[in-house]
Write a protein that holds these residues in place. Structure first.
Motif, PDB file in Angstrom:
ATOM      1  N   ASN A   1       0.840  -1.194   0.000  1.00 51.35           N
ATOM      2  CA  ASN A   1       0.000   0.000   0.000  1.00 51.35           C
ATOM      3  C   ASN A   1       0.879   1.249   0.000  1.00 51.35           C
ATOM      4  OD1 ASN A   1      -2.675  -1.363   0.353  1.00 51.35           O
ATOM      5  ND2 ASN A   1      -1.677  -2.068   2.218  1.00 51.35           N
TER       6      ASN A   1
ATOM      7  N   LYS B   1      -3.666   6.876   5.242  1.00 53.08           N
ATOM      8  CA  LYS B   1      -4.106   5.918   6.258  1.00 53.08           C
ATOM      9  C   LYS B   1      -3.722   4.496   5.867  1.00 53.08           C
ATOM     10  CE  LYS B   1      -8.210   4.655   8.940  1.00 53.08           C
ATOM     11  NZ  LYS B   1      -9.675   4.865   9.081  1.00 53.08           N
ATOM     12  N   ASN B   2      -3.030   3.809   6.758  1.00 49.87           N
ATOM     13  CA  ASN B   2      -2.670   2.385   6.598  1.00 49.87           C
ATOM     14  C   ASN B   2      -1.759   2.094   5.401  1.00 49.87           C
ATOM     15  OD1 ASN B   2      -4.300   1.711   8.841  1.00 49.87           O
ATOM     16  ND2 ASN B   2      -6.111   1.625   7.529  1.00 49.87           N
ATOM     17  N   VAL B   3      -0.930   3.059   5.006  1.00 50.26           N
ATOM     18  CA  VAL B   3       0.042   2.778   3.948  1.00 50.26           C
ATOM     19  C   VAL B   3       1.413   2.502   4.571  1.00 50.26           C
ATOM     20  CG1 VAL B   3      -1.180   4.189   2.261  1.00 50.26           C
ATOM     21  CG2 VAL B   3       0.696   5.200   3.577  1.00 50.26           C
ATOM     22  N   GLU B   4       2.239   1.737   3.850  1.00 52.27           N
ATOM     23  CA  GLU B   4       3.587   1.434   4.352  1.00 52.27           C
ATOM     24  C   GLU B   4       4.633   2.430   3.854  1.00 52.27           C
ATOM     25  OE1 GLU B   4       1.147  -2.208   4.326  1.00 52.27           O
ATOM     26  OE2 GLU B   4       1.932  -1.187   2.560  1.00 52.27           O
TER      27      GLU B   4
ATOM     28  N   CYS C   1       0.864   9.704   9.978  1.00 55.33           N
ATOM     29  CA  CYS C   1       1.329   8.344   9.666  1.00 55.33           C
ATOM     30  C   CYS C   1       1.876   7.658  10.908  1.00 55.33           C
ATOM     31  CB  CYS C   1       2.430   8.380   8.600  1.00 55.33           C
ATOM     32  SG  CYS C   1       1.907   9.078   7.037  1.00 55.33           S
ATOM     33  N   GLY C   2       1.862   6.328  10.874  1.00 56.18           N
ATOM     34  CA  GLY C   2       2.470   5.560  11.946  1.00 56.18           C
ATOM     35  C   GLY C   2       3.975   5.753  11.963  1.00 56.18           C
TER      36      GLY C   2
ATOM     37  N   THR D   1       6.010   4.012   9.172  1.00 54.80           N
ATOM     38  CA  THR D   1       5.787   4.336   7.762  1.00 54.80           C
ATOM     39  C   THR D   1       7.028   5.003   7.180  1.00 54.80           C
ATOM     40  OG1 THR D   1       3.439   4.715   8.229  1.00 54.80           O
ATOM     41  CG2 THR D   1       4.287   5.543   6.131  1.00 54.80           C
TER      42      THR D   1
END
Length: 296
Positions: free
Chosen positions: A3, A80-83, A107-108, A111
């Motif tokens: 992603n 959201k929720n991408v690497e 982002c996390g 990421t």
């Protein structure tokens, strides 16, 4: 990693999104302008149609590529929720710093944050995030779906793990990654831009004309495109921006942009994107040399 988010739907952004999507990645293409997103998707579709016509891909491949791309005007939704996020916004340091500051909160912490900058310091951009080891440069070449090279620029704090991950990812999408350290212009533009600037200086000083300069470099040096035509293709504003970054970084007069380049950008003659640079790109002229004389 499946992603990906790409920020910016312009020439580089839509090309990067196209390349990832064609290789099976789910891509969120983000731009604040709905019109830019529509234009970017239309460009991708046209480029895919050319590939179908040349029998490089099938109609099913084209459709699958387009289905892999989702557009967003709100960054929070797109990342959201991408690497991996690949920023491909305008070559402006302030804008890029703001984007990375926003990404830091959206982002996390794991990421990977990449920038497609062609000259701005990766280390400087990384100051906008709390985990600078995850920030890296991925400098794609235009047109992205065709050109093989990716300059992978390691900032001062970029981790070896992130570097290796981006190398593997670049190879997975059919590119050839080359590791470069974080200095103004990196390698591609540190070598290319002085050549383009010298070609403009030669024109400015009356050594030869546009056609003559480009012809010498194409036929004498086996360049596929002359330096003045290439400058038009890149965008004269982008060339000026890169030269200014290099001049500010090195304080060496050899990187000082030619006054003719400065004047043309000031006058809005930016090359292909504006319809006129060293060549005329209007519909009835089709890349003819501009008739006016380039003199001091």
């Amino acid at each position: 990693m499946k992603n990906i988010a790409v920020i910016g739907a312009g020439t580089m952004g839509n090309g990067i999104a196209h390349t990832f999507a064609q290789n099976g990645y789910k891509v969120n293409l983000i731009d604040i302008s709905e019109e830019s997103l529509k234009k970017g998707l239309l460009t991708i579709e046209k480029n895919l149609d050319r590939m179908v016509a040349k029998e490089k891909i099938s109609e099913a491949d084209k459709n699958a590529t387009l289905e892999n791309i989702t557009t967003h005007t709100v960054m929070q939704n797109g990342v959201k929720n991408v690497e991996l996020v690949v920023e491909a916004a305008t070559e402006n340091e302030g804008l890029k710093l703001k984007i990375f500051k926003d990404l830091n909160s959206l982002c996390g912490s794991e990421t990977i944050l990449a920038t497609n900058t062609s000259s701005i310091s990766i280390t400087k951009i990384a100051t906008a995030v709390e985990n600078p080891e995850r920030v890296i440069g991925m400098h794609f070449m235009n047109p992205v779906p065709i050109m093989k090279l990716v300059e992978v620029i390691k900032g001062y704090n970029t981790s070896q793990q992130v570097l290796e991950t981006i190398f593997s990812l670049s190879e997975a999408i059919g590119k050839v990654p080359v590791e470069v350290n974080d200095y103004p212009g990196f390698i591609a533009n540190r070598i290319l831009m002085p050549m383009i600037n010298e070609a403009i200086e030669s024109l400015y000083n009356g050594v030869a004309g546009v056609y003559e300069i480009d012809t010498v470099m194409k036929l004498g040096m086996a360049h596929p495109m002359g330096p003045l035509q290439l400058a038009d293709f890149i965008g004269l504003d982008v060339c000026l921006s890169i030269l200014n970054v290099m001049y500010d970084g090195f304080r060496n007069p050899k990187y000082a942009p030619c006054p003719l380049l400065v004047n043309m950008v000031t006058a809005g003659k930016l090359g292909v994107k504006s319809g006129e640079g060293f060549y005329d790109y209007s519909e009835n002229r089709k890349a003819e040399v501009v008739a006016k004389q380039f003199k001091k």
